[in-house]
Design an enzyme around this catalytic site. Structure first.
Site, PDB file in Angstrom:
ATOM      1  N   SER A  30       0.830  -1.204   0.000  1.00  0.00           N
ATOM      2  CA  SER A  30       0.000   0.000   0.000  1.00  0.00           C
ATOM      3  C   SER A  30       0.860   1.247   0.000  1.00  0.00           C
ATOM      4  O   SER A  30       1.969   1.248   0.547  1.00  0.00           O
ATOM      5  CB  SER A  30      -0.862  -0.031   1.262  1.00  0.00           C
ATOM      6  OG  SER A  30      -1.394   1.247   1.512  1.00  0.00           O
TER       7      SER A  30
ATOM      8  N   TYR B 278      -1.957  -0.661  10.143  1.00  0.00           N
ATOM      9  CA  TYR B 278      -2.219  -1.156   8.784  1.00  0.00           C
ATOM     10  C   TYR B 278      -0.964  -0.986   7.924  1.00  0.00           C
ATOM     11  O   TYR B 278      -0.496  -1.931   7.285  1.00  0.00           O
ATOM     12  CB  TYR B 278      -3.394  -0.389   8.159  1.00  0.00           C
ATOM     13  CG  TYR B 278      -3.571  -0.662   6.687  1.00  0.00           C
ATOM     14  CD1 TYR B 278      -3.964  -1.920   6.241  1.00  0.00           C
ATOM     15  CD2 TYR B 278      -3.322   0.325   5.729  1.00  0.00           C
ATOM     16  CE1 TYR B 278      -4.114  -2.189   4.883  1.00  0.00           C
ATOM     17  CE2 TYR B 278      -3.471   0.063   4.373  1.00  0.00           C
ATOM     18  CZ  TYR B 278      -3.864  -1.192   3.959  1.00  0.00           C
ATOM     19  OH  TYR B 278      -3.995  -1.457   2.616  1.00  0.00           O
TER      20      TYR B 278
HETATM   21  N1  NAD Z   1      -8.598  -0.353  -2.157  1.00  0.00           N
HETATM   22  C1  NAD Z   1      -7.531   0.391  -1.950  1.00  0.00           C
HETATM   23  O1  NAD Z   1      -7.559   1.620  -2.107  1.00  0.00           O
HETATM   24  C2  NAD Z   1      -6.228  -0.231  -1.526  1.00  0.00           C
HETATM   25  C3  NAD Z   1      -5.091   0.600  -1.411  1.00  0.00           C
HETATM   26  C4  NAD Z   1      -3.883   0.036  -1.019  1.00  0.00           C
HETATM   27  C5  NAD Z   1      -3.815  -1.322  -0.759  1.00  0.00           C
HETATM   28  N2  NAD Z   1      -4.925  -2.110  -0.854  1.00  0.00           N
HETATM   29  C6  NAD Z   1      -4.802  -3.539  -0.560  1.00  0.00           C
HETATM   30  O2  NAD Z   1      -5.324  -4.267  -1.657  1.00  0.00           O
HETATM   31  C7  NAD Z   1      -5.916  -5.480  -1.208  1.00  0.00           C
HETATM   32  C8  NAD Z   1      -7.352  -5.570  -1.702  1.00  0.00           C
HETATM   33  O3  NAD Z   1      -8.069  -4.437  -1.213  1.00  0.00           O
HETATM   34  P1  NAD Z   1      -9.617  -4.231  -1.433  1.00  0.00           P
HETATM   35  O4  NAD Z   1      -9.863  -2.775  -1.502  1.00  0.00           O
HETATM   36  O5  NAD Z   1     -10.098  -5.112  -2.512  1.00  0.00           O
HETATM   37  O6  NAD Z   1     -10.165  -4.746  -0.016  1.00  0.00           O
HETATM   38  P2  NAD Z   1     -11.428  -5.656   0.334  1.00  0.00           P
HETATM   39  O7  NAD Z   1     -11.598  -5.555   1.816  1.00  0.00           O
HETATM   40  O8  NAD Z   1     -12.586  -5.276  -0.527  1.00  0.00           O
HETATM   41  O9  NAD Z   1     -10.966  -7.105  -0.065  1.00  0.00           O
HETATM   42  C9  NAD Z   1     -10.227  -7.961   0.775  1.00  0.00           C
HETATM   43  C10 NAD Z   1     -10.911  -9.322   0.794  1.00  0.00           C
HETATM   44  O10 NAD Z   1     -10.092 -10.199   1.563  1.00  0.00           O
HETATM   45  C11 NAD Z   1     -10.922 -11.018   2.366  1.00  0.00           C
HETATM   46  N3  NAD Z   1     -10.136 -11.414   3.538  1.00  0.00           N
HETATM   47  C12 NAD Z   1      -9.706 -10.617   4.546  1.00  0.00           C
HETATM   48  N4  NAD Z   1      -9.021 -11.334   5.451  1.00  0.00           N
HETATM   49  C13 NAD Z   1      -9.015 -12.610   4.999  1.00  0.00           C
HETATM   50  C14 NAD Z   1      -8.472 -13.837   5.499  1.00  0.00           C
HETATM   51  N5  NAD Z   1      -7.821 -13.865   6.675  1.00  0.00           N
HETATM   52  N6  NAD Z   1      -8.649 -14.956   4.788  1.00  0.00           N
HETATM   53  C15 NAD Z   1      -9.340 -14.938   3.612  1.00  0.00           C
HETATM   54  N7  NAD Z   1      -9.891 -13.823   3.097  1.00  0.00           N
HETATM   55  C16 NAD Z   1      -9.730 -12.672   3.777  1.00  0.00           C
HETATM   56  C17 NAD Z   1     -12.119 -10.139   2.718  1.00  0.00           C
HETATM   57  O11 NAD Z   1     -13.289 -10.900   3.014  1.00  0.00           O
HETATM   58  C18 NAD Z   1     -12.278  -9.281   1.465  1.00  0.00           C
HETATM   59  O12 NAD Z   1     -13.276  -9.829   0.608  1.00  0.00           O
HETATM   60  C19 NAD Z   1      -5.776  -5.470   0.312  1.00  0.00           C
HETATM   61  O13 NAD Z   1      -4.617  -6.172   0.643  1.00  0.00           O
HETATM   62  C20 NAD Z   1      -5.620  -3.999   0.630  1.00  0.00           C
HETATM   63  O14 NAD Z   1      -4.939  -3.812   1.846  1.00  0.00           O
HETATM   64  C21 NAD Z   1      -6.128  -1.593  -1.239  1.00  0.00           C
END
Ligand code: NAD
Length: 339
Positions: A131, A156
């Site tokens: 991130s 985080y």
């Molecule tokens: N959306 C953003 O702006 C952004 C920015 C930087 C980094 N990220 C990273 O990108 C990735 C995806 O983000 P997103 O926005 O799609 O988030 P999201 O929360 O929509 O998706 C994450 C998914 O992972 C699943 N999950 C969480 N813990 C779990 C576990 N222990 N076992 C199995 N499944 C699990 C959740 O149910 C969820 O569906 C994450 O790692 C997030 O930290 C996202």
């Protein structure tokens, strides 16, 4: 296909980015093996709706399972996984202040469990979501992957930086090719309800007041989800090689003697938060009631990625303009929620 990568395990497929990435990879001819624990951090119906759409994809399988589950190993065996894209994580800066244990469970313990299995299964490439928050208190804009990341301001961010460090140790010890993806504020249709665009849109439609932090004085890289997916798709087959010219005096965090890389993936055409709100108001043809507040803990006032390494590697840069992206998001929101 180059590097014989065909079967890709995508974790977090019920999530926002995982949902879009699975569709992109299936369209490009990969077999997607999706996993997710479908937790209730936000609206489970939205996650189920995404999973339902994915169910129709060619070459797609889904397992409802936690990253920490002992059964995870059998999925690798059953599908001969070639590459992993780990998107499953506990996301959200604010939630990490009140629920640190969720980050330890998914982002630390879950990550180690997954990478250990991936290493034993000898996958050809392990990619994982990091991130832009790893840049923490660093104000040296634009953020370069080689900048200091030693001053995280949320658990985080610390958990994401830990992933990069743990990935390096696996890469160094076991020659596991690993690629870290530093995403910058991702948005788009089927987006996350805990993020600004979703919250602002909902508040304006419902005539509720909405919180705007740092009195609106923020400049952010907002990155359209399709640009993120295109970048990941191109990176999957760019399996990192060992850097022959790296020596132990080089302190940059994104390079190594090991097969290890880190990339920023973001839109470098940064947007003023006040303009962002104006665009939403214009599209909805309704004024927002704004509750201006000071900066909130864990957040940063400005973000902007340097994309030099990304462009060099995949000959692509995220370019979807904010006007188009917000338009697409609101069209989806209105159709999906029928407010
Ligand atoms: N959306 C953003 O702006 C952004 C920015 C930087 C980094 N990220 C990273 O990108 C990735 C995806 O983000 P997103 O926005 O799609 O988030 P999201 O929360 O929509 O998706 C994450 C998914 O992972 C699943 N999950 C969480 N813990 C779990 C576990 N222990 N076992 C199995 N499944 C699990 C959740 O149910 C969820 O569906 C994450 O790692 C997030 O930290 C996202």
């Amino acid at each position: 296909m180059p590097h014989q990568i065909q079967n890709v395990l995508v974790t977090g497929v019920a999530g926002f980015i995982g949902f879009h990435l699975s569709q992109k990879l299936a369209k490009e001819g990969f077999n997607v093996i999706g996993i997710d624990n479908v937790n209730d951090y936000y609206d489970v119906d939205l996650k189920e709706a995404r999973l339902k759409i994915l169910g129709d994809l060619e070459g797609y399988s889904f397992y409802k399972i936690d990253l920490n589950d002992v059964q995870l190993k059998s999925i690798f065996e059953k599908h001969s996984i070639d590459a992993v894209v780990n998107l499953a994580a506990q996301a959200g800066v604010r939630h990490s202040i009140e629920h640190p244990e969720d980050y330890v469970h998914s982002n630390i313990a879950g990550f180690v469990h997954l990478i250990e299995i991936a290493k034993n299964a000898k996958v050809k490439h392990f990619l994982y979501a990091s991130s832009s928050s790893v840049y923490g208190a660093n104000k040296d804009l634009p953020f370069e992957p080689s900048n200091s990341t030693d001053h995280p301001i949320s658990l985080y961010a610390a958990s994401k930086r830990s992933n990069e460090l743990m990935a390096h140790s696996y890469s160094a010890l076991f020659d596991l090719p690993v690629t870290g993806l530093r995403f910058f504020s991702v948005y788009g249709p089927y987006g996350r309800p805990d993020m600004a665009l979703f919250k602002f849109t909902k508040a304006i439609i419902e005539g509720e007041s909405m919180d705007v932090y740092n009195y609106g004085k923020m400049q952010r890289s907002f990155t359209y989800v399709d640009d993120i997916c295109e970048s990941i798709f191109r990176l999957i087959t760019k399996v990192p090689q060992k850097s022959k010219d790296w020596d132990g005096l080089d302190r940059r965090p994104d390079k190594s003697f090991a097969p290890f890389r880190i990339f920023n993936i973001g839109n470098d055409d940064v947007v003023d938060l006040n303009y962002y709100v104006e665009l939403i108001e214009k599209k909805l043809d309704k004024k927002a009631t704004i509750n201006y507040l000071p900066m909130q803990p864990g957040d940063v006032a400005a973000s902007k990625p340097s994309l030099e390494e990304l462009v060099e590697q995949i000959d692509y840069r995220p370019t979807t303009i904010i006007e188009e992206g917000i338009n697409n998001f609101i069209d989806w929101y209105l159709e999906y929620y029928q407010p």
